[in-house]
Design a protein around this motif. Structure first.
Motif, PDB file in Angstrom:
ATOM      1  N   GLU A  86      -5.902  42.433 -20.203  1.00  0.00           N
ATOM      2  CA  GLU A  86      -6.580  43.083 -19.086  1.00  0.00           C
ATOM      3  C   GLU A  86      -7.259  42.073 -18.168  1.00  0.00           C
ATOM      4  N   ASP A  87      -8.572  41.936 -18.247  1.00  0.00           N
ATOM      5  CA  ASP A  87      -9.333  41.189 -17.246  1.00  0.00           C
ATOM      6  C   ASP A  87      -8.982  39.709 -17.169  1.00  0.00           C
TER       7      ASP A  87
ATOM      8  N   LYS B  52       0.878  39.785 -15.744  1.00  0.00           N
ATOM      9  CA  LYS B  52       0.786  40.862 -16.736  1.00  0.00           C
ATOM     10  C   LYS B  52       2.057  40.981 -17.574  1.00  0.00           C
TER      11      LYS B  52
ATOM     12  N   ASN C  61      -4.450  47.062 -20.915  1.00  0.00           N
ATOM     13  CA  ASN C  61      -5.030  47.340 -19.611  1.00  0.00           C
ATOM     14  C   ASN C  61      -5.613  48.753 -19.568  1.00  0.00           C
TER      15      ASN C  61
ATOM     16  N   ALA D 198      -0.938  50.109 -18.569  1.00  0.00           N
ATOM     17  CA  ALA D 198      -1.258  50.446 -19.956  1.00  0.00           C
ATOM     18  C   ALA D 198      -0.057  50.995 -20.722  1.00  0.00           C
TER      19      ALA D 198
END
Length: 276
Positions: free
Chosen positions: A35-36, A43, A67, A74
């Motif tokens: 994620e972050d 990704k 995510n 996700a």
């Protein structure tokens, strides 16, 4: 290691060499972040690299933070990593309702029989308000925690003390749901080890157990802060010895009354002390 993990080391999923170092850094749990810590154009690579790594069992438990469940990545994250043998748990960011947890649990049931541990990160005002409902959403949920950076932004909090109510809310919700005590959110300044120590002392006082880290140098600081002191260990031993040798209620020489709650706390102290 006891049944109480104290250190959770986050590492970017798009940097396999860094992930390899993290696995040998001494953390109780390594959290591969999709994620972050990963830019949008990385990704897909982070997802595939993580799935490749987790095809095999790992030397320490490895979790993956996917995510945001409401975002565009996700579903692909879950499809890629939720069923690989080397995965020990999933961390779900920005959980705002019990249904978020239930949806993920249903997607993982076929490969893991419903037993893949899930951990919900509460990072919004709505998530905090629904903390207990989230904590009891599904048997696969093993823990809740706060994502403090996002929560601070959502609440418009100016100083650290402004998060204390939310922290206590999550500690109470976890306990009420029968979950392990939550872990503290990361301390973002990896050079500020004194500040990290002070923050851990505060977190321990609030009822947290252990902490997430973003650099290996933070791990021993977190562990020292959360392990019992020699004085605390000796006191726990005294309590258990007195409880085992005397029938009925009693008090220690300093006036402390020994009851079931005091004995339970002493047992947990000694369990943590054995780890040290």
């Amino acid at each position: 290691m006891t049944g109480f993990p104290l250190t959770w080391l986050y590492v970017p999923g798009d940097r396999p060499a860094v992930v390899a170092k993290a696995l040998a850094a001494g953390a109780d749990v390594v959290v591969i972040d999709l994620e972050d810590a990963v830019a949008p154009d990385r990704k897909a690579y982070a997802r595939s690299a993580t799935a490749e790594l987790l095809r095999d069992p790992q030397p320490v438990p490895v979790h993956v933070r996917v995510n945001a469940l409401s975002g565009p990545w996700a579903r692909a994250d879950l499809a890629a990593v939720a069923h690989v043998p080397g995965l020990s748990g999933l961390r779900l960011p920005k959980v705002a309702s019990p249904s978020d947890v239930v949806r993920v649990a249903r997607r993982t049931v076929s490969a893991h029989g419903g037993a893949l541990p899930l951990y919900a990160l509460l990072e919004t005002a709505l998530g905090i308000e629904r903390a207990h409902a989230v904590a009891t959403a599904h048997p696969s949920l093993r823990g809740i925690a706060i994502g403090e950076a996002d929560l601070r932004a959502d609440l418009g909090v100016r100083d650290d003390a402004g998060l204390d109510w939310s922290r206590s809310r999550v500690v109470v919700a976890a306990r009420a749901a029968g979950l392990a005590p939550p872990t503290q959110s990361v301390h973002p300044d990896i050079r500020d080890l004194d500040g990290l120590t002070a923050s851990c002392v505060r977190g321990r006082a609030l009822g947290f157990l252990g902490r997430a880290a973003i650099h290996p140098r933070q791990l021993p600081v977190i562990e020292r802060a959360y392990l019992p002191t020699e004085e605390e260990t000796e006191r726990a031993e005294t309590i258990l010895k007195a409880a085992a040798t005397t029938l009925g209620a009693q008090a220690l020489p300093d006036g402390t009354f020994i009851d079931t709650a005091v004995v339970t706390a002493a047992r947990r102290t000694l369990s943590l002390a054995r780890r040290g």
